[in-house]
Write an enzyme that holds these catalytic residues in place. Structure first.
Site, PDB file in Angstrom:
ATOM      1  N   HIS A 201       0.974  -1.277   0.171  1.00 15.13           N
ATOM      2  CA  HIS A 201      -0.022  -0.234  -0.324  1.00 15.13           C
ATOM      3  C   HIS A 201       0.654   1.018   0.065  1.00 15.13           C
ATOM      4  CE1 HIS A 201      -3.866  -1.915   0.973  1.00 15.13           C
ATOM      5  NE2 HIS A 201      -2.939  -2.805   1.149  1.00 15.13           N
TER       6      HIS A 201
ATOM      7  N   LYS B 295      -8.571  13.866   5.106  1.00 15.70           N
ATOM      8  CA  LYS B 295      -8.039  13.055   4.728  1.00 15.70           C
ATOM      9  C   LYS B 295      -6.834  12.717   5.871  1.00 15.70           C
ATOM     10  CE  LYS B 295      -7.043  13.975   0.262  1.00 15.70           C
ATOM     11  NZ  LYS B 295      -6.676  13.154  -0.522  1.00 15.70           N
ATOM     12  N   ARG B 296      -6.023  11.313   6.429  1.00 14.41           N
ATOM     13  CA  ARG B 296      -5.046  12.356   7.263  1.00 14.41           C
ATOM     14  C   ARG B 296      -4.423  12.722   7.372  1.00 14.41           C
ATOM     15  NH1 ARG B 296      -4.533   7.772  11.410  1.00 14.41           N
ATOM     16  NH2 ARG B 296      -3.695   9.339  11.929  1.00 14.41           N
TER      17      ARG B 296
ATOM     18  N   LYS C 155       0.451  14.700   1.599  1.00 13.89           N
ATOM     19  CA  LYS C 155      -0.792  14.830   0.741  1.00 13.89           C
ATOM     20  C   LYS C 155      -1.107  16.412   1.061  1.00 13.89           C
ATOM     21  CE  LYS C 155      -2.304  10.626   2.995  1.00 13.89           C
ATOM     22  NZ  LYS C 155      -3.459   9.767   2.344  1.00 13.89           N
TER      23      LYS C 155
ATOM     24  N   THR D  64      -8.593   6.427  -1.738  1.00 14.06           N
ATOM     25  CA  THR D  64      -9.868   5.825  -1.989  1.00 14.06           C
ATOM     26  C   THR D  64     -10.684   7.125  -1.809  1.00 14.06           C
ATOM     27  OG1 THR D  64      -9.820   5.538   0.080  1.00 14.06           O
ATOM     28  CG2 THR D  64      -9.278   3.406  -1.444  1.00 14.06           C
TER      29      THR D  64
ATOM     30  N   LYS E 129     -14.749   8.316  -3.447  1.00 13.16           N
ATOM     31  CA  LYS E 129     -16.162   8.691  -2.717  1.00 13.16           C
ATOM     32  C   LYS E 129     -16.689   9.960  -3.416  1.00 13.16           C
ATOM     33  CE  LYS E 129     -14.096   6.002   0.771  1.00 13.16           C
ATOM     34  NZ  LYS E 129     -13.105   5.342   1.956  1.00 13.16           N
TER      35      LYS E 129
HETATM   36  O1  BZD Z   1      -3.648   2.374   1.463  1.00 14.69           O
HETATM   37  C1  BZD Z   1      -3.092   3.746   1.889  1.00 14.69           C
HETATM   38  C2  BZD Z   1      -2.876   5.028   0.768  1.00 14.69           C
HETATM   39  O2  BZD Z   1      -1.743   5.523   1.205  1.00 14.69           O
HETATM   40  C3  BZD Z   1      -3.105   5.416   0.196  1.00 14.69           C
HETATM   41  O3  BZD Z   1      -2.989   5.574  -0.865  1.00 14.69           O
HETATM   42  C4  BZD Z   1      -4.252   3.757  -0.628  1.00 14.69           C
HETATM   43  O4  BZD Z   1      -5.707   4.126  -1.060  1.00 14.69           O
HETATM   44  C5  BZD Z   1      -4.887   2.711   1.047  1.00 14.69           C
HETATM   45  C6  BZD Z   1      -4.989   1.663   0.500  1.00 14.69           C
HETATM   46  O5  BZD Z   1      -4.738   1.123  -0.397  1.00 14.69           O
HETATM   47  N1  BZD Z   1      -2.708   3.453   2.879  1.00 14.69           N
HETATM   48  C7  BZD Z   1      -2.810   3.546   4.340  1.00 14.69           C
HETATM   49  O6  BZD Z   1      -3.840   3.944   4.577  1.00 14.69           O
HETATM   50  N2  BZD Z   1      -1.570   2.867   5.032  1.00 14.69           N
HETATM   51  C8  BZD Z   1      -1.855   2.608   6.977  1.00 14.69           C
HETATM   52  O7  BZD Z   1      -3.385   3.645   7.042  1.00 14.69           O
HETATM   53  C9  BZD Z   1      -0.774   2.269   7.688  1.00 14.69           C
HETATM   54  C10 BZD Z   1      -1.526   1.967   8.848  1.00 14.69           C
HETATM   55  C11 BZD Z   1      -0.364   1.376   9.690  1.00 14.69           C
HETATM   56  C12 BZD Z   1       1.596   0.644   9.125  1.00 14.69           C
HETATM   57  C13 BZD Z   1       1.671   1.749   8.115  1.00 14.69           C
HETATM   58  C14 BZD Z   1      -0.239   2.187   7.208  1.00 14.69           C
END
Ligand code: BZD
Length: 824
Positions: A359, A547-548, A553, A655, A659
């Site tokens: 991811h 988003k986070r 970002k 994602t 949405k």
């Molecule tokens: O996963 C996210 C990516 O940043 C996005 O681009 C992607 O759309 C989504 C789904 O594939 N990654 C995360 O959300 N990662 C984490 O939340 C995470 C959590 C703990 C440790 C490392 C990463």
């Protein structure tokens, strides 16, 4: 479809009875929370019948099952979603209305289960919804954290984290399954013996600590098909006295230690997204739920099958990033130490069973465990990892004789670390990225050596989202309108939404579409008034970035641009400017200083701008506190503009972008992640694209050649904005408050490379794109076409499509039909 069970009178009686038995109250006396519980139990009763029917149908078909292993499932509230999927939302809403109960108010009583950080966790939840809806046998396996993602409060503009005690009132939908408890062992040492009878090696773990893993099952209801799959999340309990070794019986000290270990393991979700934290407790969490899930999986398989060497014919394990990757050595351990297979046999089973999804390419997110920690906590697992690595390196050296560079890059164990991604790639049969661009970057940059060695393992699965939650539930007005226009087929087949395309040239249809958007903006404006005390004009452009919070970002770019607009409006009050409401929602990891400063900056700019009467309300800035699944649904429905402005190459997919598109908001974004595919579907004219390409970013990263000072000294408007970070304009005269942010852009002393995320480089192109947004919005006809086209072209981005691709290329499952379970 659900027969009599959701008939109004039957349902009303069930709710009344539940209030009586649970609380000794009448409906009129019950609190909204009590009514929520009573309603949920009434719904669960119906679900249980289908749940039984589903498991029976799977057993009879002896169906292959996918185990989706994930540290995170960001489910959001269950009640409304279950009702939607049982196609009973309308009936239940009416039944409750007849009792003077508003279903929406009751839904708001449910805590929003946040057992996930962001995209990765929410993707897991969307996948479970799609798997059930598409009739595929599946388990989600995870952890039942006592505390999920923290609740975010904004105090004086700063983020404050509060614990999320989501289980406080009890979770009506879950089932505790004590009878399926499993023991999980940590630490100690490994004693090696030869079995005197067979001559085989046996490995005995001694002096270990152990905990008992107790599963809780949550139903995952498919849409209108009676399928109910299971999300199994594990709680931890101390092994009580009588289960301790002979030697330890009555050992009070050890009993207390095990109690503490058990409590700690499932206590809290690590709130970092895209960041590896290297904490021992995190590795304990990983091994805890993986070991328990695999033990349960094998026990279930053995009920019907005698040959464990054929396990891969009936199960497949998908590892959601590297977090569950200890599944590989743990499965090897179970097969060798418990089931008696030899190494080759166990390897064949494991490598045909495990598949891995990547991811992220962000270096700081890669999991690399220090070997001393790893081997101390998981001594037997570590031995197995060593052996996997040893055998793999023989292969590498055979393929690349004399090339020790390759060995260095590809080994699992290197420089005192266990590299989890390498283990996942080496051991599994599939490696996938989550959007086309991301997969290409994996193949040709990040994982180039592995792609060269195992090209057949690599594949792409572009992410998707469930339209059941993010349209049917989150935007009922639009959902109803779409169904009136093209029928309800889109709910289970989103490609049908393309049937809206001809309506783009129908003025009446466009007007209706925009009226719905307007109503959703009014709904959001009311939420903002209630929660932020800010009046926003629903006729202004709602420009949303939720988003986070992460530097890549680039929420920072967004707020710098707002500061720039504000300067312009102040300087040229006569300038024509279409009113805008900029809306942010974002949680920062608790220890991520720059991210927290960005939140403070957004709130400080908001304070100044929102209270400046001289600009006549042309600009408003809103920071939505505690962004989470439930308020996300309101935000997507109400957005005009979708901000997807990550530095190209950094966002694996995204994602949220999908949405927004589904709900009719054009993308303002970079050519990153799935934005690329969104633009492909909707056409360049119906999105606002800006900024460096991923290749340009990668080239700068590899060869240098970008100096933000060149831009700073040559763009006085941008310079002014940056200087305002230091002159106290947004800090009540404090010159240090945003020093870190300022330095991140310009100061070589503070960062290895200033402006790592190319904010200054992309600034002008972003501002241009924003101008185009304004021009387009002024042209009502053009905008309404664009908005409607975004919805109409979103068919590809259903998680149903994604799941069909996983099934076809990786999982090889069969659809199982389930009869209604109402006769159980
Ligand atoms: O996963 C996210 C990516 O940043 C996005 O681009 C992607 O759309 C989504 C789904 O594939 N990654 C995360 O959300 N990662 C984490 O939340 C995470 C959590 C703990 C440790 C490392 C990463």
């Amino acid at each position: 479809m659900y027969g009599k069970r959701f008939e109004k009178e039957t349902f009303k009686t069930a709710v009344k009875d539940n209030v009586k038995t649970l609380y000794r109250k009448t409906i009129d006396e019950a609190t909204p929370q009590q009514i929520f519980q009573a309603v949920s139990y009434a719904v669960k009763e119906v679900i249980i019948d289908d749940w039984l029917a589903t498991q029976k149908a799977y057993d009879e078909a002896d169906a292959k099952t996918v185990y989706y292993m994930s540290m995170e499932f960001l489910m959001g509230r269950a009640l409304g979603n279950n009702l939607i999927n049982m196609t009973a939302y309308g009936e239940v809403k009416e039944a409750l209305a007849e009792m003077n109960i508003d279903l929406n108010v009751i839904e708001d009583e449910e805590p929003d289960p946040a057992l996930g950080n962001g995209g990765l966790g929410r993707l897991a939840a969307c996948f479970l919804d799609s798997l059930s809806t598409l009739n595929y046998p599946a388990y989600g396996c995870g952890i039942r954290y006592r505390y999920g993602m923290f609740k975010q409060k904004i105090e004086n503009g700063y983020q404050v984290e509060e614990p999320d005690n989501w289980l406080k009132e009890g979770n009506p939908f879950e089932l505790r399954r004590e009878e399926y408890a499993k023991e999980v062992r940590f630490g100690g040492n490994i004693r090696f013996e030869k079995d005197p009878e067979t001559g085989k090696d046996i490995f005995i773990q001694e002096n270990y600590e152990s905990v008992l893993a107790i599963p809780y099952d949550m139903p995952i209801v498919g849409y209108g098909n009676h399928v109910v799959n299971t999300l199994r999340v594990w709680d931890a309990k101390a092994i009580t006295d009588f289960q301790l070794d002979e030697f330890d019986r009555g050992n009070y000290h050890k009993a207390v230690e095990q109690e503490n270990l058990a409590k700690l393991i499932v206590d809290v979700l690590y709130p970092n997204d895209n960041h590896y934290s290297g904490k021992e407790l995190r590795l304990k969490q990983q091994y805890f739920f993986i070991s328990a899930s695999l033990q349960a999986m094998i026990a279930k398989y053995k009920k019907r099958h005698s040959d464990i060497r054929k396990l891969y014919e009936k199960v497949v394990i998908q590892m959601n990033d590297t977090h569950p990757t200890v599944a590989v050595p743990e499965l090897m351990r179970l097969l060798i130490d418990e089931e008696g297979l030899n190494w080759e046999e166990a390897w064949e089973v494991t490598s045909k069973t495990c598949a891995y999804t990547n991811h992220t390419i962000m270096a700081e997110a890669l999991e690399k465990w220090p070997i001393d920690l790893f081997s101390r906590l998981l001594p037997r697992i570590y031995q197995i990892v060593q052996e996997i690595d040893r055998r793999f390196l023989i292969q590498v050296r055979a393929k690349y004789p004399g090339n020790e560079e390759k060995v260095k890059k590809m080994a699992i164990l290197m420089d005192g670390q266990v590299r989890m991604a390498n283990m996942a790639i080496i051991s599994g049969f599939s490696v996938n990225g989550v959007a086309k661009l991301h997969t290409e970057i994996l193949k040709h940059q990040e994982l180039k050596d592995f792609y060269e060695m195992f090209p057949e393992k690599f594949n792409n699965k572009t992410n998707g989202i469930t339209q059941r939650r993010f349209l049917a539930h989150g935007n009922p007005l639009l959902a109803g309108w779409i169904t009136d226009r093209i029928g309800d087929g889109w709910i289970t087949d989103l490609s049908k939404i393309a049937n809206l395309k001809p309506l783009v040239n129908d003025e009446q249809a466009r007007r209706e579409f925009m009226q719905i958007k307007y109503k959703n903006k009014v709904r959001l404006a009311e939420y903002i008034k209630k929660h932020n005390g800010i009046e926003v004009d629903p006729r202004s452009i709602f420009d949303v970035q939720v988003k986070r919070l992460h530097e890549y970002k680039r929420q920072f770019l967004n707020i710098l641009h707002i500061m720039y607009l504000y300067n312009q409006i102040k300087e040229h009050p006569e300038m024509s400017f279409y009113p805008r409401t900029f809306i942010f929602g974002a949680k920062a990891a608790a220890g991520y200083q720059r991210a927290k400063e960005t939140i403070k900056l957004i709130n400080s700019v908001a304070d100044v701008v929102n209270n400046d009467r001289s600009i006549n309300g042309k600009l408003k800035i809103v920071f939505i506190e505690d962004y989470r699944v439930s308020n996300a649904e309101l935000l997507f429905a109400a957005a005009d503009v979708s901000e997807q402005i990550s530095t190209a190459s950094k966002e694996a997919s995204g994602t949220g972008n999908m949405k927004f598109m589904l709900n009719g908001a054009p993308t303002l974004g970079t050519m990153d992640g799935a934005n690329v595919e969104i633009v492909q579907e909707v056409g360049e004219d119906n999105a606002f694209i800006f900024g460096l390409s991923s290749q340009e970013v990668i080239d700068y990263e590899n060869h240098g050649g970008y100096n933000p000072l060149d831009i700073y000294f040559n763009d006085w408007e941008l310079k002014r904005v940056i200087d305002q970070l230091m002159d106290g304009t947004y800090a009540n005269g404090d010159h240090d408050m945003y020093k870190n942010l300022y330095n991140s852009l310009l100061n070589t002393q503070c960062t290895a490379r200033p402006d790592v995320y190319f904010i200054l480089k992309d600034f002008r192109s972003y501002a241009e794109a924003q101008k185009k947004v304004e021009q387009a919005y002024r042209d009502e006809q053009r905008w309404s076409k664009m908005a409607l086209l975004n919805t109409a072209c979103s068919g590809k981005f259903s998680s149903d499509r994604t799941i069909e691709e996983y099934v076809e290329d990786i999982w090889k499952l069969e659809k199982i039909q389930v009869p209604s379970g109402q006769f159980f």
